[in-house]
Write a protein that holds these residues in place. Structure first.
Motif, PDB file in Angstrom:
ATOM      1  N   GLY A  20       0.617  -1.478   0.155  1.00 31.26           N
ATOM      2  CA  GLY A  20       0.427  -0.154  -0.120  1.00 31.26           C
ATOM      3  C   GLY A  20       0.591   1.378  -0.172  1.00 31.26           C
ATOM      4  N   MET A  21       1.581   1.370   1.151  1.00 26.03           N
ATOM      5  CA  MET A  21       2.440   2.582   1.034  1.00 26.03           C
ATOM      6  C   MET A  21       3.510   2.078   0.038  1.00 26.03           C
ATOM      7  SD  MET A  21       2.920   3.099   5.651  1.00 26.03           S
ATOM      8  CE  MET A  21       1.783   2.693   5.908  1.00 26.03           C
ATOM      9  N   GLY A  22       4.137   1.216   0.029  1.00 22.51           N
ATOM     10  CA  GLY A  22       5.311   1.038  -0.775  1.00 22.51           C
ATOM     11  C   GLY A  22       5.100   1.530  -2.636  1.00 22.51           C
ATOM     12  N   VAL A  41       8.772  -8.077  -2.714  1.00 22.18           N
ATOM     13  CA  VAL A  41       9.556 -10.128  -1.987  1.00 22.18           C
ATOM     14  C   VAL A  41       7.718 -10.519  -3.548  1.00 22.18           C
ATOM     15  CG1 VAL A  41       8.149 -11.107  -0.386  1.00 22.18           C
ATOM     16  CG2 VAL A  41       9.769 -11.954  -1.244  1.00 22.18           C
ATOM     17  N   ASN A  42       6.944  -9.808  -3.454  1.00 26.26           N
ATOM     18  CA  ASN A  42       5.522 -10.168  -4.312  1.00 26.26           C
ATOM     19  C   ASN A  42       6.716  -9.910  -5.790  1.00 26.26           C
ATOM     20  OD1 ASN A  42       3.830 -10.279  -5.864  1.00 26.26           O
ATOM     21  ND2 ASN A  42       1.934  -9.863  -3.595  1.00 26.26           N
ATOM     22  N   ASP A  66      14.119  -9.990  -1.237  1.00 21.23           N
ATOM     23  CA  ASP A  66      13.601 -10.497  -0.529  1.00 21.23           C
ATOM     24  C   ASP A  66      14.623 -10.160   0.973  1.00 21.23           C
ATOM     25  OD1 ASP A  66      12.860 -11.376   2.403  1.00 21.23           O
ATOM     26  OD2 ASP A  66      12.625 -13.765   1.523  1.00 21.23           O
ATOM     27  N   VAL A  67      14.270  -8.770   1.155  1.00 15.56           N
ATOM     28  CA  VAL A  67      15.525  -7.480   1.794  1.00 15.56           C
ATOM     29  C   VAL A  67      15.287  -8.441   3.494  1.00 15.56           C
ATOM     30  CG1 VAL A  67      13.558  -5.599   1.050  1.00 15.56           C
ATOM     31  CG2 VAL A  67      13.520  -7.081   2.984  1.00 15.56           C
ATOM     32  N   ALA A  93      10.962   0.312   2.930  1.00 17.66           N
ATOM     33  CA  ALA A  93       9.169   0.124   3.752  1.00 17.66           C
ATOM     34  C   ALA A  93       9.194  -1.245   3.855  1.00 17.66           C
ATOM     35  CB  ALA A  93       8.053   1.342   2.563  1.00 17.66           C
ATOM     36  N   ALA A  94       9.696  -1.616   3.528  1.00 13.52           N
ATOM     37  CA  ALA A  94       8.531  -3.409   3.060  1.00 13.52           C
ATOM     38  C   ALA A  94       9.037  -4.088   5.134  1.00 13.52           C
ATOM     39  CB  ALA A  94      10.055  -4.253   2.717  1.00 13.52           C
ATOM     40  N   ALA A  95       7.830  -4.321   5.269  1.00 16.12           N
ATOM     41  CA  ALA A  95       7.829  -4.991   6.285  1.00 16.12           C
ATOM     42  C   ALA A  95       6.416  -5.752   6.689  1.00 16.12           C
ATOM     43  CB  ALA A  95       7.473  -4.621   7.496  1.00 16.12           C
ATOM     44  N   ILE A  96       6.362  -7.020   7.985  1.00 19.97           N
ATOM     45  CA  ILE A  96       5.200  -8.118   7.978  1.00 19.97           C
ATOM     46  C   ILE A  96       5.246  -8.053   9.377  1.00 19.97           C
ATOM     47  CG2 ILE A  96       6.023  -9.803   6.458  1.00 19.97           C
ATOM     48  CD1 ILE A  96       7.255 -11.329   8.594  1.00 19.97           C
ATOM     49  N   VAL A 117      12.727  -9.913   8.901  1.00 20.08           N
ATOM     50  CA  VAL A 117      11.844  -8.891   7.978  1.00 20.08           C
ATOM     51  C   VAL A 117      11.324  -7.591   8.135  1.00 20.08           C
ATOM     52  CG1 VAL A 117       9.861  -8.483   5.902  1.00 20.08           C
ATOM     53  CG2 VAL A 117      10.718 -11.103   7.063  1.00 20.08           C
ATOM     54  N   SER A 147       6.613   2.782  12.439  1.00 18.34           N
ATOM     55  CA  SER A 147       5.472   3.476  12.956  1.00 18.34           C
ATOM     56  C   SER A 147       5.267   3.600  14.214  1.00 18.34           C
ATOM     57  CB  SER A 147       5.124   1.729  12.952  1.00 18.34           C
ATOM     58  OG  SER A 147       3.991   1.241  13.713  1.00 18.34           O
ATOM     59  N   ALA A 192      -2.624   4.828  11.567  1.00 19.06           N
ATOM     60  CA  ALA A 192      -3.204   3.451  10.692  1.00 19.06           C
ATOM     61  C   ALA A 192      -3.050   3.826   9.622  1.00 19.06           C
ATOM     62  CB  ALA A 192      -4.912   3.446  11.461  1.00 19.06           C
ATOM     63  N   LEU A 198      -3.437  -2.682   7.235  1.00 24.51           N
ATOM     64  CA  LEU A 198      -3.948  -2.535   7.278  1.00 24.51           C
ATOM     65  C   LEU A 198      -5.636  -3.270   7.714  1.00 24.51           C
ATOM     66  CD1 LEU A 198      -4.654  -0.072  10.339  1.00 24.51           C
ATOM     67  CD2 LEU A 198      -5.768   0.870   8.706  1.00 24.51           C
TER      68      LEU A 198
HETATM   69  N1  LIG Z   1      -0.651   0.115   7.123  1.00 22.20           N
HETATM   70  C1  LIG Z   1      -0.434   1.210   8.368  1.00 22.20           C
HETATM   71  O1  LIG Z   1      -1.531   0.937   9.753  1.00 22.20           O
HETATM   72  C2  LIG Z   1       0.906   1.047   8.824  1.00 22.20           C
HETATM   73  C3  LIG Z   1       1.261   1.711  10.461  1.00 22.20           C
HETATM   74  C4  LIG Z   1       1.764   2.386  10.290  1.00 22.20           C
HETATM   75  C5  LIG Z   1       3.634   1.349  10.204  1.00 22.20           C
HETATM   76  N2  LIG Z   1       3.167   0.405   8.564  1.00 22.20           N
HETATM   77  C6  LIG Z   1       4.554  -0.129   8.183  1.00 22.20           C
HETATM   78  O2  LIG Z   1       4.350   0.422   6.904  1.00 22.20           O
HETATM   79  C7  LIG Z   1       5.136  -0.369   6.242  1.00 22.20           C
HETATM   80  C8  LIG Z   1       4.197  -0.561   4.777  1.00 22.20           C
HETATM   81  O3  LIG Z   1       3.142  -1.367   5.062  1.00 22.20           O
HETATM   82  P1  LIG Z   1       1.743  -1.573   4.336  1.00 22.20           P
HETATM   83  O4  LIG Z   1       0.626  -0.669   5.421  1.00 22.20           O
HETATM   84  O5  LIG Z   1       1.789  -0.368   2.946  1.00 22.20           O
HETATM   85  O6  LIG Z   1       1.938  -2.866   4.151  1.00 22.20           O
HETATM   86  P2  LIG Z   1       1.610  -3.885   3.374  1.00 22.20           P
HETATM   87  O7  LIG Z   1       1.153  -5.344   3.683  1.00 22.20           O
HETATM   88  O8  LIG Z   1       0.794  -2.928   1.741  1.00 22.20           O
HETATM   89  O9  LIG Z   1       2.538  -3.741   1.862  1.00 22.20           O
HETATM   90  C9  LIG Z   1       3.988  -4.001   2.598  1.00 22.20           C
HETATM   91  C10 LIG Z   1       4.548  -4.888   1.843  1.00 22.20           C
HETATM   92  O10 LIG Z   1       6.419  -5.459   2.435  1.00 22.20           O
HETATM   93  C11 LIG Z   1       6.772  -6.112   0.668  1.00 22.20           C
HETATM   94  N3  LIG Z   1       7.468  -7.790   1.119  1.00 22.20           N
HETATM   95  C12 LIG Z   1       7.007  -8.438   3.147  1.00 22.20           C
HETATM   96  N4  LIG Z   1       7.910  -9.246   3.256  1.00 22.20           N
HETATM   97  C13 LIG Z   1       8.865  -8.632   2.436  1.00 22.20           C
HETATM   98  C14 LIG Z   1      10.026  -8.535   1.926  1.00 22.20           C
HETATM   99  N5  LIG Z   1      10.892  -9.827   2.898  1.00 22.20           N
HETATM  100  N6  LIG Z   1      11.710  -8.610   1.515  1.00 22.20           N
HETATM  101  C15 LIG Z   1      10.604  -7.682   0.290  1.00 22.20           C
HETATM  102  N7  LIG Z   1       9.355  -6.876   0.241  1.00 22.20           N
HETATM  103  C16 LIG Z   1       8.244  -8.330   1.642  1.00 22.20           C
HETATM  104  C17 LIG Z   1       5.497  -7.063   0.844  1.00 22.20           C
HETATM  105  O11 LIG Z   1       5.051  -8.050  -0.496  1.00 22.20           O
HETATM  106  C18 LIG Z   1       4.381  -6.016   0.920  1.00 22.20           C
HETATM  107  O12 LIG Z   1       3.993  -5.424  -0.604  1.00 22.20           O
HETATM  108  C19 LIG Z   1       5.949  -1.470   6.836  1.00 22.20           C
HETATM  109  O13 LIG Z   1       6.832  -0.897   7.529  1.00 22.20           O
HETATM  110  C20 LIG Z   1       4.924  -1.169   8.253  1.00 22.20           C
HETATM  111  O14 LIG Z   1       5.419  -2.181   8.908  1.00 22.20           O
HETATM  112  C21 LIG Z   1       2.655   0.461   8.526  1.00 22.20           C
END
Ligand SMILES: NC(=O)c1ccc[n+]([C@@H]2O[C@H](COP(=O)([O-])OP(=O)(O)OC[C@H]3O[C@@H](n4cnc5c(N)ncnc54)[C@H](O)[C@@H]3O)[C@@H](O)[C@H]2O)c1
Length: 257
Positions: A20-22, A41-42, A66-67, A93-96, A117, A147, A192, A198
């Motif tokens: 979403g954010m990336g 990774v996707n 895969d970061v 920005a990648a995270a799980i 991750v 976050s 959020a 989310l």
């Molecule tokens: N959405 C929220 O409310 C929120 C709030 C605070 C922080 N965050 C942080 O914002 C960032 C972006 O999150 P988002 O909400 O867009 O999440 P998302 O799940 O929509 O996107 C995360 C992306 O990271 C990728 N990813 C996961 N594991 C990976 C790996 N090993 N190597 C490479 N890519 C990998 C996924 O494939 C996905 O495309 C993250 O760091 C998340 O922790 C999100």
């Protein structure tokens, strides 16, 4: 931004670019003039993000990465340098996020996976990104995505919280060491934000989105990926030239109360 093409001729790596954010950050930096190397990774979704950027008249490539893997991160940065000879900006920005238990019930393997991750990846990405920026002598700007959990934990998220606290520590540490080389290092603490991460969390916890919107933001709504992308663009650009070691909350005021 004083200049809508504030990243003209710059090269930017964005990890988590399929999410979403990336994805929003990748689009925003490309519209500002950067050549974006989108990494995720996707492979299918990441390829689509880069294709959409190109179709809108801007520049991007996708590199499957895969970061959590040192060799993959090194290869991502090497490929960027081989293709462009420079790296000016990076958004990590990648995270799980998958937890739903308090610390004493957490699985050791889940802790390790979250750390690999969400935190080791930021260490690895910065390590190779900084090496590349040093090699060109042009400096650069790195933005790590933390976050509000970097400061204020949610219940039952021990490993995610630890990983996001660590992101802020790595950000400050790298800023101390590399600002003298012209490399600024900052972080964003999103609140959020309406992304797949989310939405999956709301479903996992069986939470009513409207109640969460009211609890998590003074605006009574979720943030948009575009609002995070705007902050990332500012931190990547020269408009933030006196800002380093900082974590910018883009959280609808969540940390204020
Ligand atoms: N959405 C929220 O409310 C929120 C709030 C605070 C922080 N965050 C942080 O914002 C960032 C972006 O999150 P988002 O909400 O867009 O999440 P998302 O799940 O929509 O996107 C995360 C992306 O990271 C990728 N990813 C996961 N594991 C990976 C790996 N090993 N190597 C490479 N890519 C990998 C996924 O494939 C996905 O495309 C993250 O760091 C998340 O922790 C999100």
């Amino acid at each position: 931004m004083s200049d809508s093409r504030g990243l003209a001729d710059r090269v930017a790596v964005v990890t988590g670019a399929a999410g979403g954010m990336g994805a929003a950050i990748s689009h925003r930096l490309a519209v500002a003039g950067a050549f974006v190397i989108a990494a995720d990774v996707n492979e299918e979704a990441g390829t689509a993000v880069a294709a959409a950027i190109r179709e809108s008249g801007h520049e991007a490539d996708f590199i499957a990465t895969d970061v959590s893997q040192p060799t993959a991160v090194a290869a991502l940065v090497q490929a960027t340098m081989d293709m462009h000879g420079r790296l000016d900006c990076a958004v990590n920005a990648a995270a799980i996020e998958f937890e739903q238990v308090p610390l004493a019930e957490a699985e050791d393997d889940d802790f390790e996976r979250m750390m690999a991750v969400n935190l080791r990846s930021v260490f690895l990405c910065m390590k190779y990104e900084i090496q590349a920026m040093l090699s060109t002598g042009r400096g650069g700007s790195i933005v790590n995505i933390g976050s509000t959990n970097s400061f204020r934990p949610q219940v039952n998220q021990p490993a995610y919280t630890a990983s996001k606290h660590g992101v802020v520590g790595l950000t400050k540490s790298a800023a101390l060491d590399y600002t003298k080389h012209g490399i600024r290092v900052n972080a964003i603490a999103p609140g959020a934000i309406d992304t797949p991460m989310l939405r999956e969390a709301l479903e996992r916890w069986s939470l009513d989105p409207q109640r969460v919107e009211r609890r998590m933001s003074l605006f009574g709504r979720f943030g948009t990926p575009r609002e995070i992308a705007n902050a990332a663009l500012w931190l990547c650009s020269d408009d933030s030239s006196f800002t380093t070691g900082h974590t910018l909350a883009v959280d609808g005021g969540f940390l204020a109360h």
